[in-house]
Design a protein around this motif. Structure first.
Motif, PDB file in Angstrom:
ATOM      1  N   CYS A 280     -12.271  -6.580   3.684  1.00  0.00           N
ATOM      2  CA  CYS A 280     -11.364  -6.028   4.702  1.00  0.00           C
ATOM      3  C   CYS A 280      -9.979  -6.658   4.602  1.00  0.00           C
ATOM      4  N   GLY A 281      -9.928  -7.974   4.358  1.00  0.00           N
ATOM      5  CA  GLY A 281      -8.643  -8.650   4.206  1.00  0.00           C
ATOM      6  C   GLY A 281      -7.857  -8.100   3.037  1.00  0.00           C
ATOM      7  N   MET A 282      -8.544  -7.828   1.921  1.00  0.00           N
ATOM      8  CA  MET A 282      -7.862  -7.276   0.758  1.00  0.00           C
ATOM      9  C   MET A 282      -7.351  -5.865   1.046  1.00  0.00           C
ATOM     10  N   LEU A 283      -8.160  -5.064   1.736  1.00  0.00           N
ATOM     11  CA  LEU A 283      -7.759  -3.690   2.042  1.00  0.00           C
ATOM     12  C   LEU A 283      -6.536  -3.658   2.964  1.00  0.00           C
ATOM     13  N   ILE A 284      -6.430  -4.639   3.858  1.00  0.00           N
ATOM     14  CA  ILE A 284      -5.263  -4.713   4.744  1.00  0.00           C
ATOM     15  C   ILE A 284      -3.992  -4.925   3.932  1.00  0.00           C
ATOM     16  N   THR A 285      -4.051  -5.792   2.928  1.00  0.00           N
ATOM     17  CA  THR A 285      -2.864  -6.019   2.101  1.00  0.00           C
ATOM     18  C   THR A 285      -2.511  -4.777   1.290  1.00  0.00           C
ATOM     19  N   GLU A 286      -3.534  -4.019   0.855  1.00  0.00           N
ATOM     20  CA  GLU A 286      -3.272  -2.778   0.137  1.00  0.00           C
ATOM     21  C   GLU A 286      -2.656  -1.746   1.072  1.00  0.00           C
TER      22      GLU A 286
END
Length: 310
Positions: A280-286
Motif C-alpha cells: 500500500c505504501g508503494m502504491l501511494i507513491t505511484e
C-alpha cells in the motif's frame, strides 16, 4: 511532469520492483553463503565473480574510463563496503527474514536524508507512503518480547548504509555511464573485500564448497550484483531516491516470502499483514506520480487554450 515523462518513471519503477524481487530472493542465498563461508570471504568471492563477468562483458568500457569516472565509482565502492560487511555479519547472528525487515527501514531514512542534505522537503504523498511502508516492516519484523540481538543491530547499520547507497546511486548514475559505473565500483569493491578477507579471515578451500554454495555464488554474483546494479543505476537516472527507497522496501516482502517457501522461516499472519502495508505504501507513491502527471497535462492544456484564445 508530463504524461510521457511519467511513463518513463513508471517503467523505471517497474524495473526497480524487479530488482527488489531479485535482491529479496538473494537474502536466503546470502544466508547459505554465510553458513558455508566466513563472512568477508563469502562477499569477496561474490564480488570477484561479478568483477570477472563485468570485465568479460565491458572490457573497452573499463579501459577507456577517466579518472573522474573512477572517483565517482569509488563513492559507491566505499558505501557498498559498509553495506556488505554489515549485511554479511548481520546474517551470521540473525535470520534472513529479520534482516530483510530491518534493512528495509532505510525507506524512512532516505526522505529524511534528502531533506537534510538538499533542503528539499519530499511531498506529503512520499512521506505517507514511506510511513505506511515502515509501519508494515515493523509489523512484519517485530513482536512483543522479541529480542534485539547483535545481528539485528548490524542489520540496522546496514539499513543506514543502504539509504546512503540509494542517494549515492542517484548522484553517481547521473554523472557516469551505467555499465562503466557498475564495472568500476564492483572491481574496486572486490579488491577491498579480498584484502580485508586476507587480513581478518583464513583463506577458504574452494574444493570444500558444496554444489549449493557454488550455485549461490553464481546466482548472487550474476543476478543480484551485475544485473541488479545495472538495472538500478539506469532506473535512478529518471526517478528520485525517495521513490526508489519505497520501492526497495518490497525486498523485505519478497525476502520473507521466499524465506518461508524455502523453509528457512515459518509463516505467520503478521508477515502477510505487514506485507500488505508495504505494498500500500508503494502504491501511494505511484499514485502521486499519476496525480502529478495529470495536473501537468491539465496545466499544459489550459495554457495552450489560453494561447489560442489570444
Amino acid at each position: 511532469m508530463t504524461e510521457n515523462s511519467y511513463r518513463k518513471i513508471l517503467l523505471a519503477d517497474l524495473t526497480l520492483v524487479l530488482v527488489a524481487f531479485i535482491w529479496g530472493a538473494g537474502i536466503p542465498l546470502s544466508a547459505v553463503l554465510a553458513r558455508g563461508i566466513s563472512p568477508i570471504w563469502g562477499t569477496a568471492i561474490r564480488m570477484l565473480a561479478a568483477a570477472f563477468f563485468l570485465i568479460i562483458l565491458f572490457p573497452k568500457t573499463i579501459l577507456t574510463s577517466t579518472l573522474q569516472d573512477w572517483k565517482y565509482s569509488l563513492i559507491q565502492t566505499l558505501i557498498l563496503t559498509g553495506v556488505f560487511l554489515s549485511m554479511t555479519y548481520g546474517l551470521t547472528y540473525s535470520t534472513a527474514s529479520k534482516q530483510s525487515f530491518i534493512g528495509g527501514l532505510n525507506v524512512i531514512m532516505v526522505p529524511l536524508f534528502v531533506w537534510g542534505l538538499y533542503k528539499i522537503r519530499p511531498s506529503g504523498w512520499l512521506f505517507a507512503g514511506a510511513a505506511i511502508t515502515t509501519a508494515g516492516l515493523l509489523i512484519m519484523g517485530f513482536t512483543p518480547g522479541m529480542e534485539f540481538n547483535f545481528g539485528d543491530f548490524l542489520s540496522f547499520i546496514m539499513a543506514i548504509f543502504y539509504a546512503v547507497q540509494v542517494l549515492g546511486a542517484e548522484y553517481c548514475s547521473r554523472r557516469v555511464e551505467t555499465a562503466r559505473l557498475v564495472a568500476l565500483h564492483i572491481i574496486m569493491l572486490s579488491v577491498i573485500l579480498t584484502v580485508l578477507a586476507l587480513i581478518f579471515e583464513p583463506v577458504p578451500d574452494p574444493r570444500g564448497f558444496s554444489m549449493k554454495i557454488w550455485a549461490a555464488i553464481l546466482c548472487v554474483s550474476l543476478l543480484n550484483t551485475v544485473l541488479c546494479f545495472i538495472l538500478q543505476f539506469r532506473a535512478q537516472k529518471v526517478t528520485s531516491a525517495t521513490h526508489v527507497a519505497v520501492i526497495f522496501s518490497l525486498e523485505g516482502v519478497f525476502g520473507y516470502m521466499l524465506a518461508v517457501l524455502s523453509g528457512q522461516d515459518p509463516f505467520y499472519l503478521r508477515g502477510a499483514i505487514g506485507g500488505i502495508f508495504v505494498i500500500c505504501g508503494m502504491l501511494i507513491t505511484e499514485l502521486e506520480g499519476i496525480i502529478t502527471a495529470k495536473r501537468a497535462e491539465k496545466l499544459k492544456a489550459e495554457s495552450e487554450s489560453s494561447e489560442l484564445s489570444k
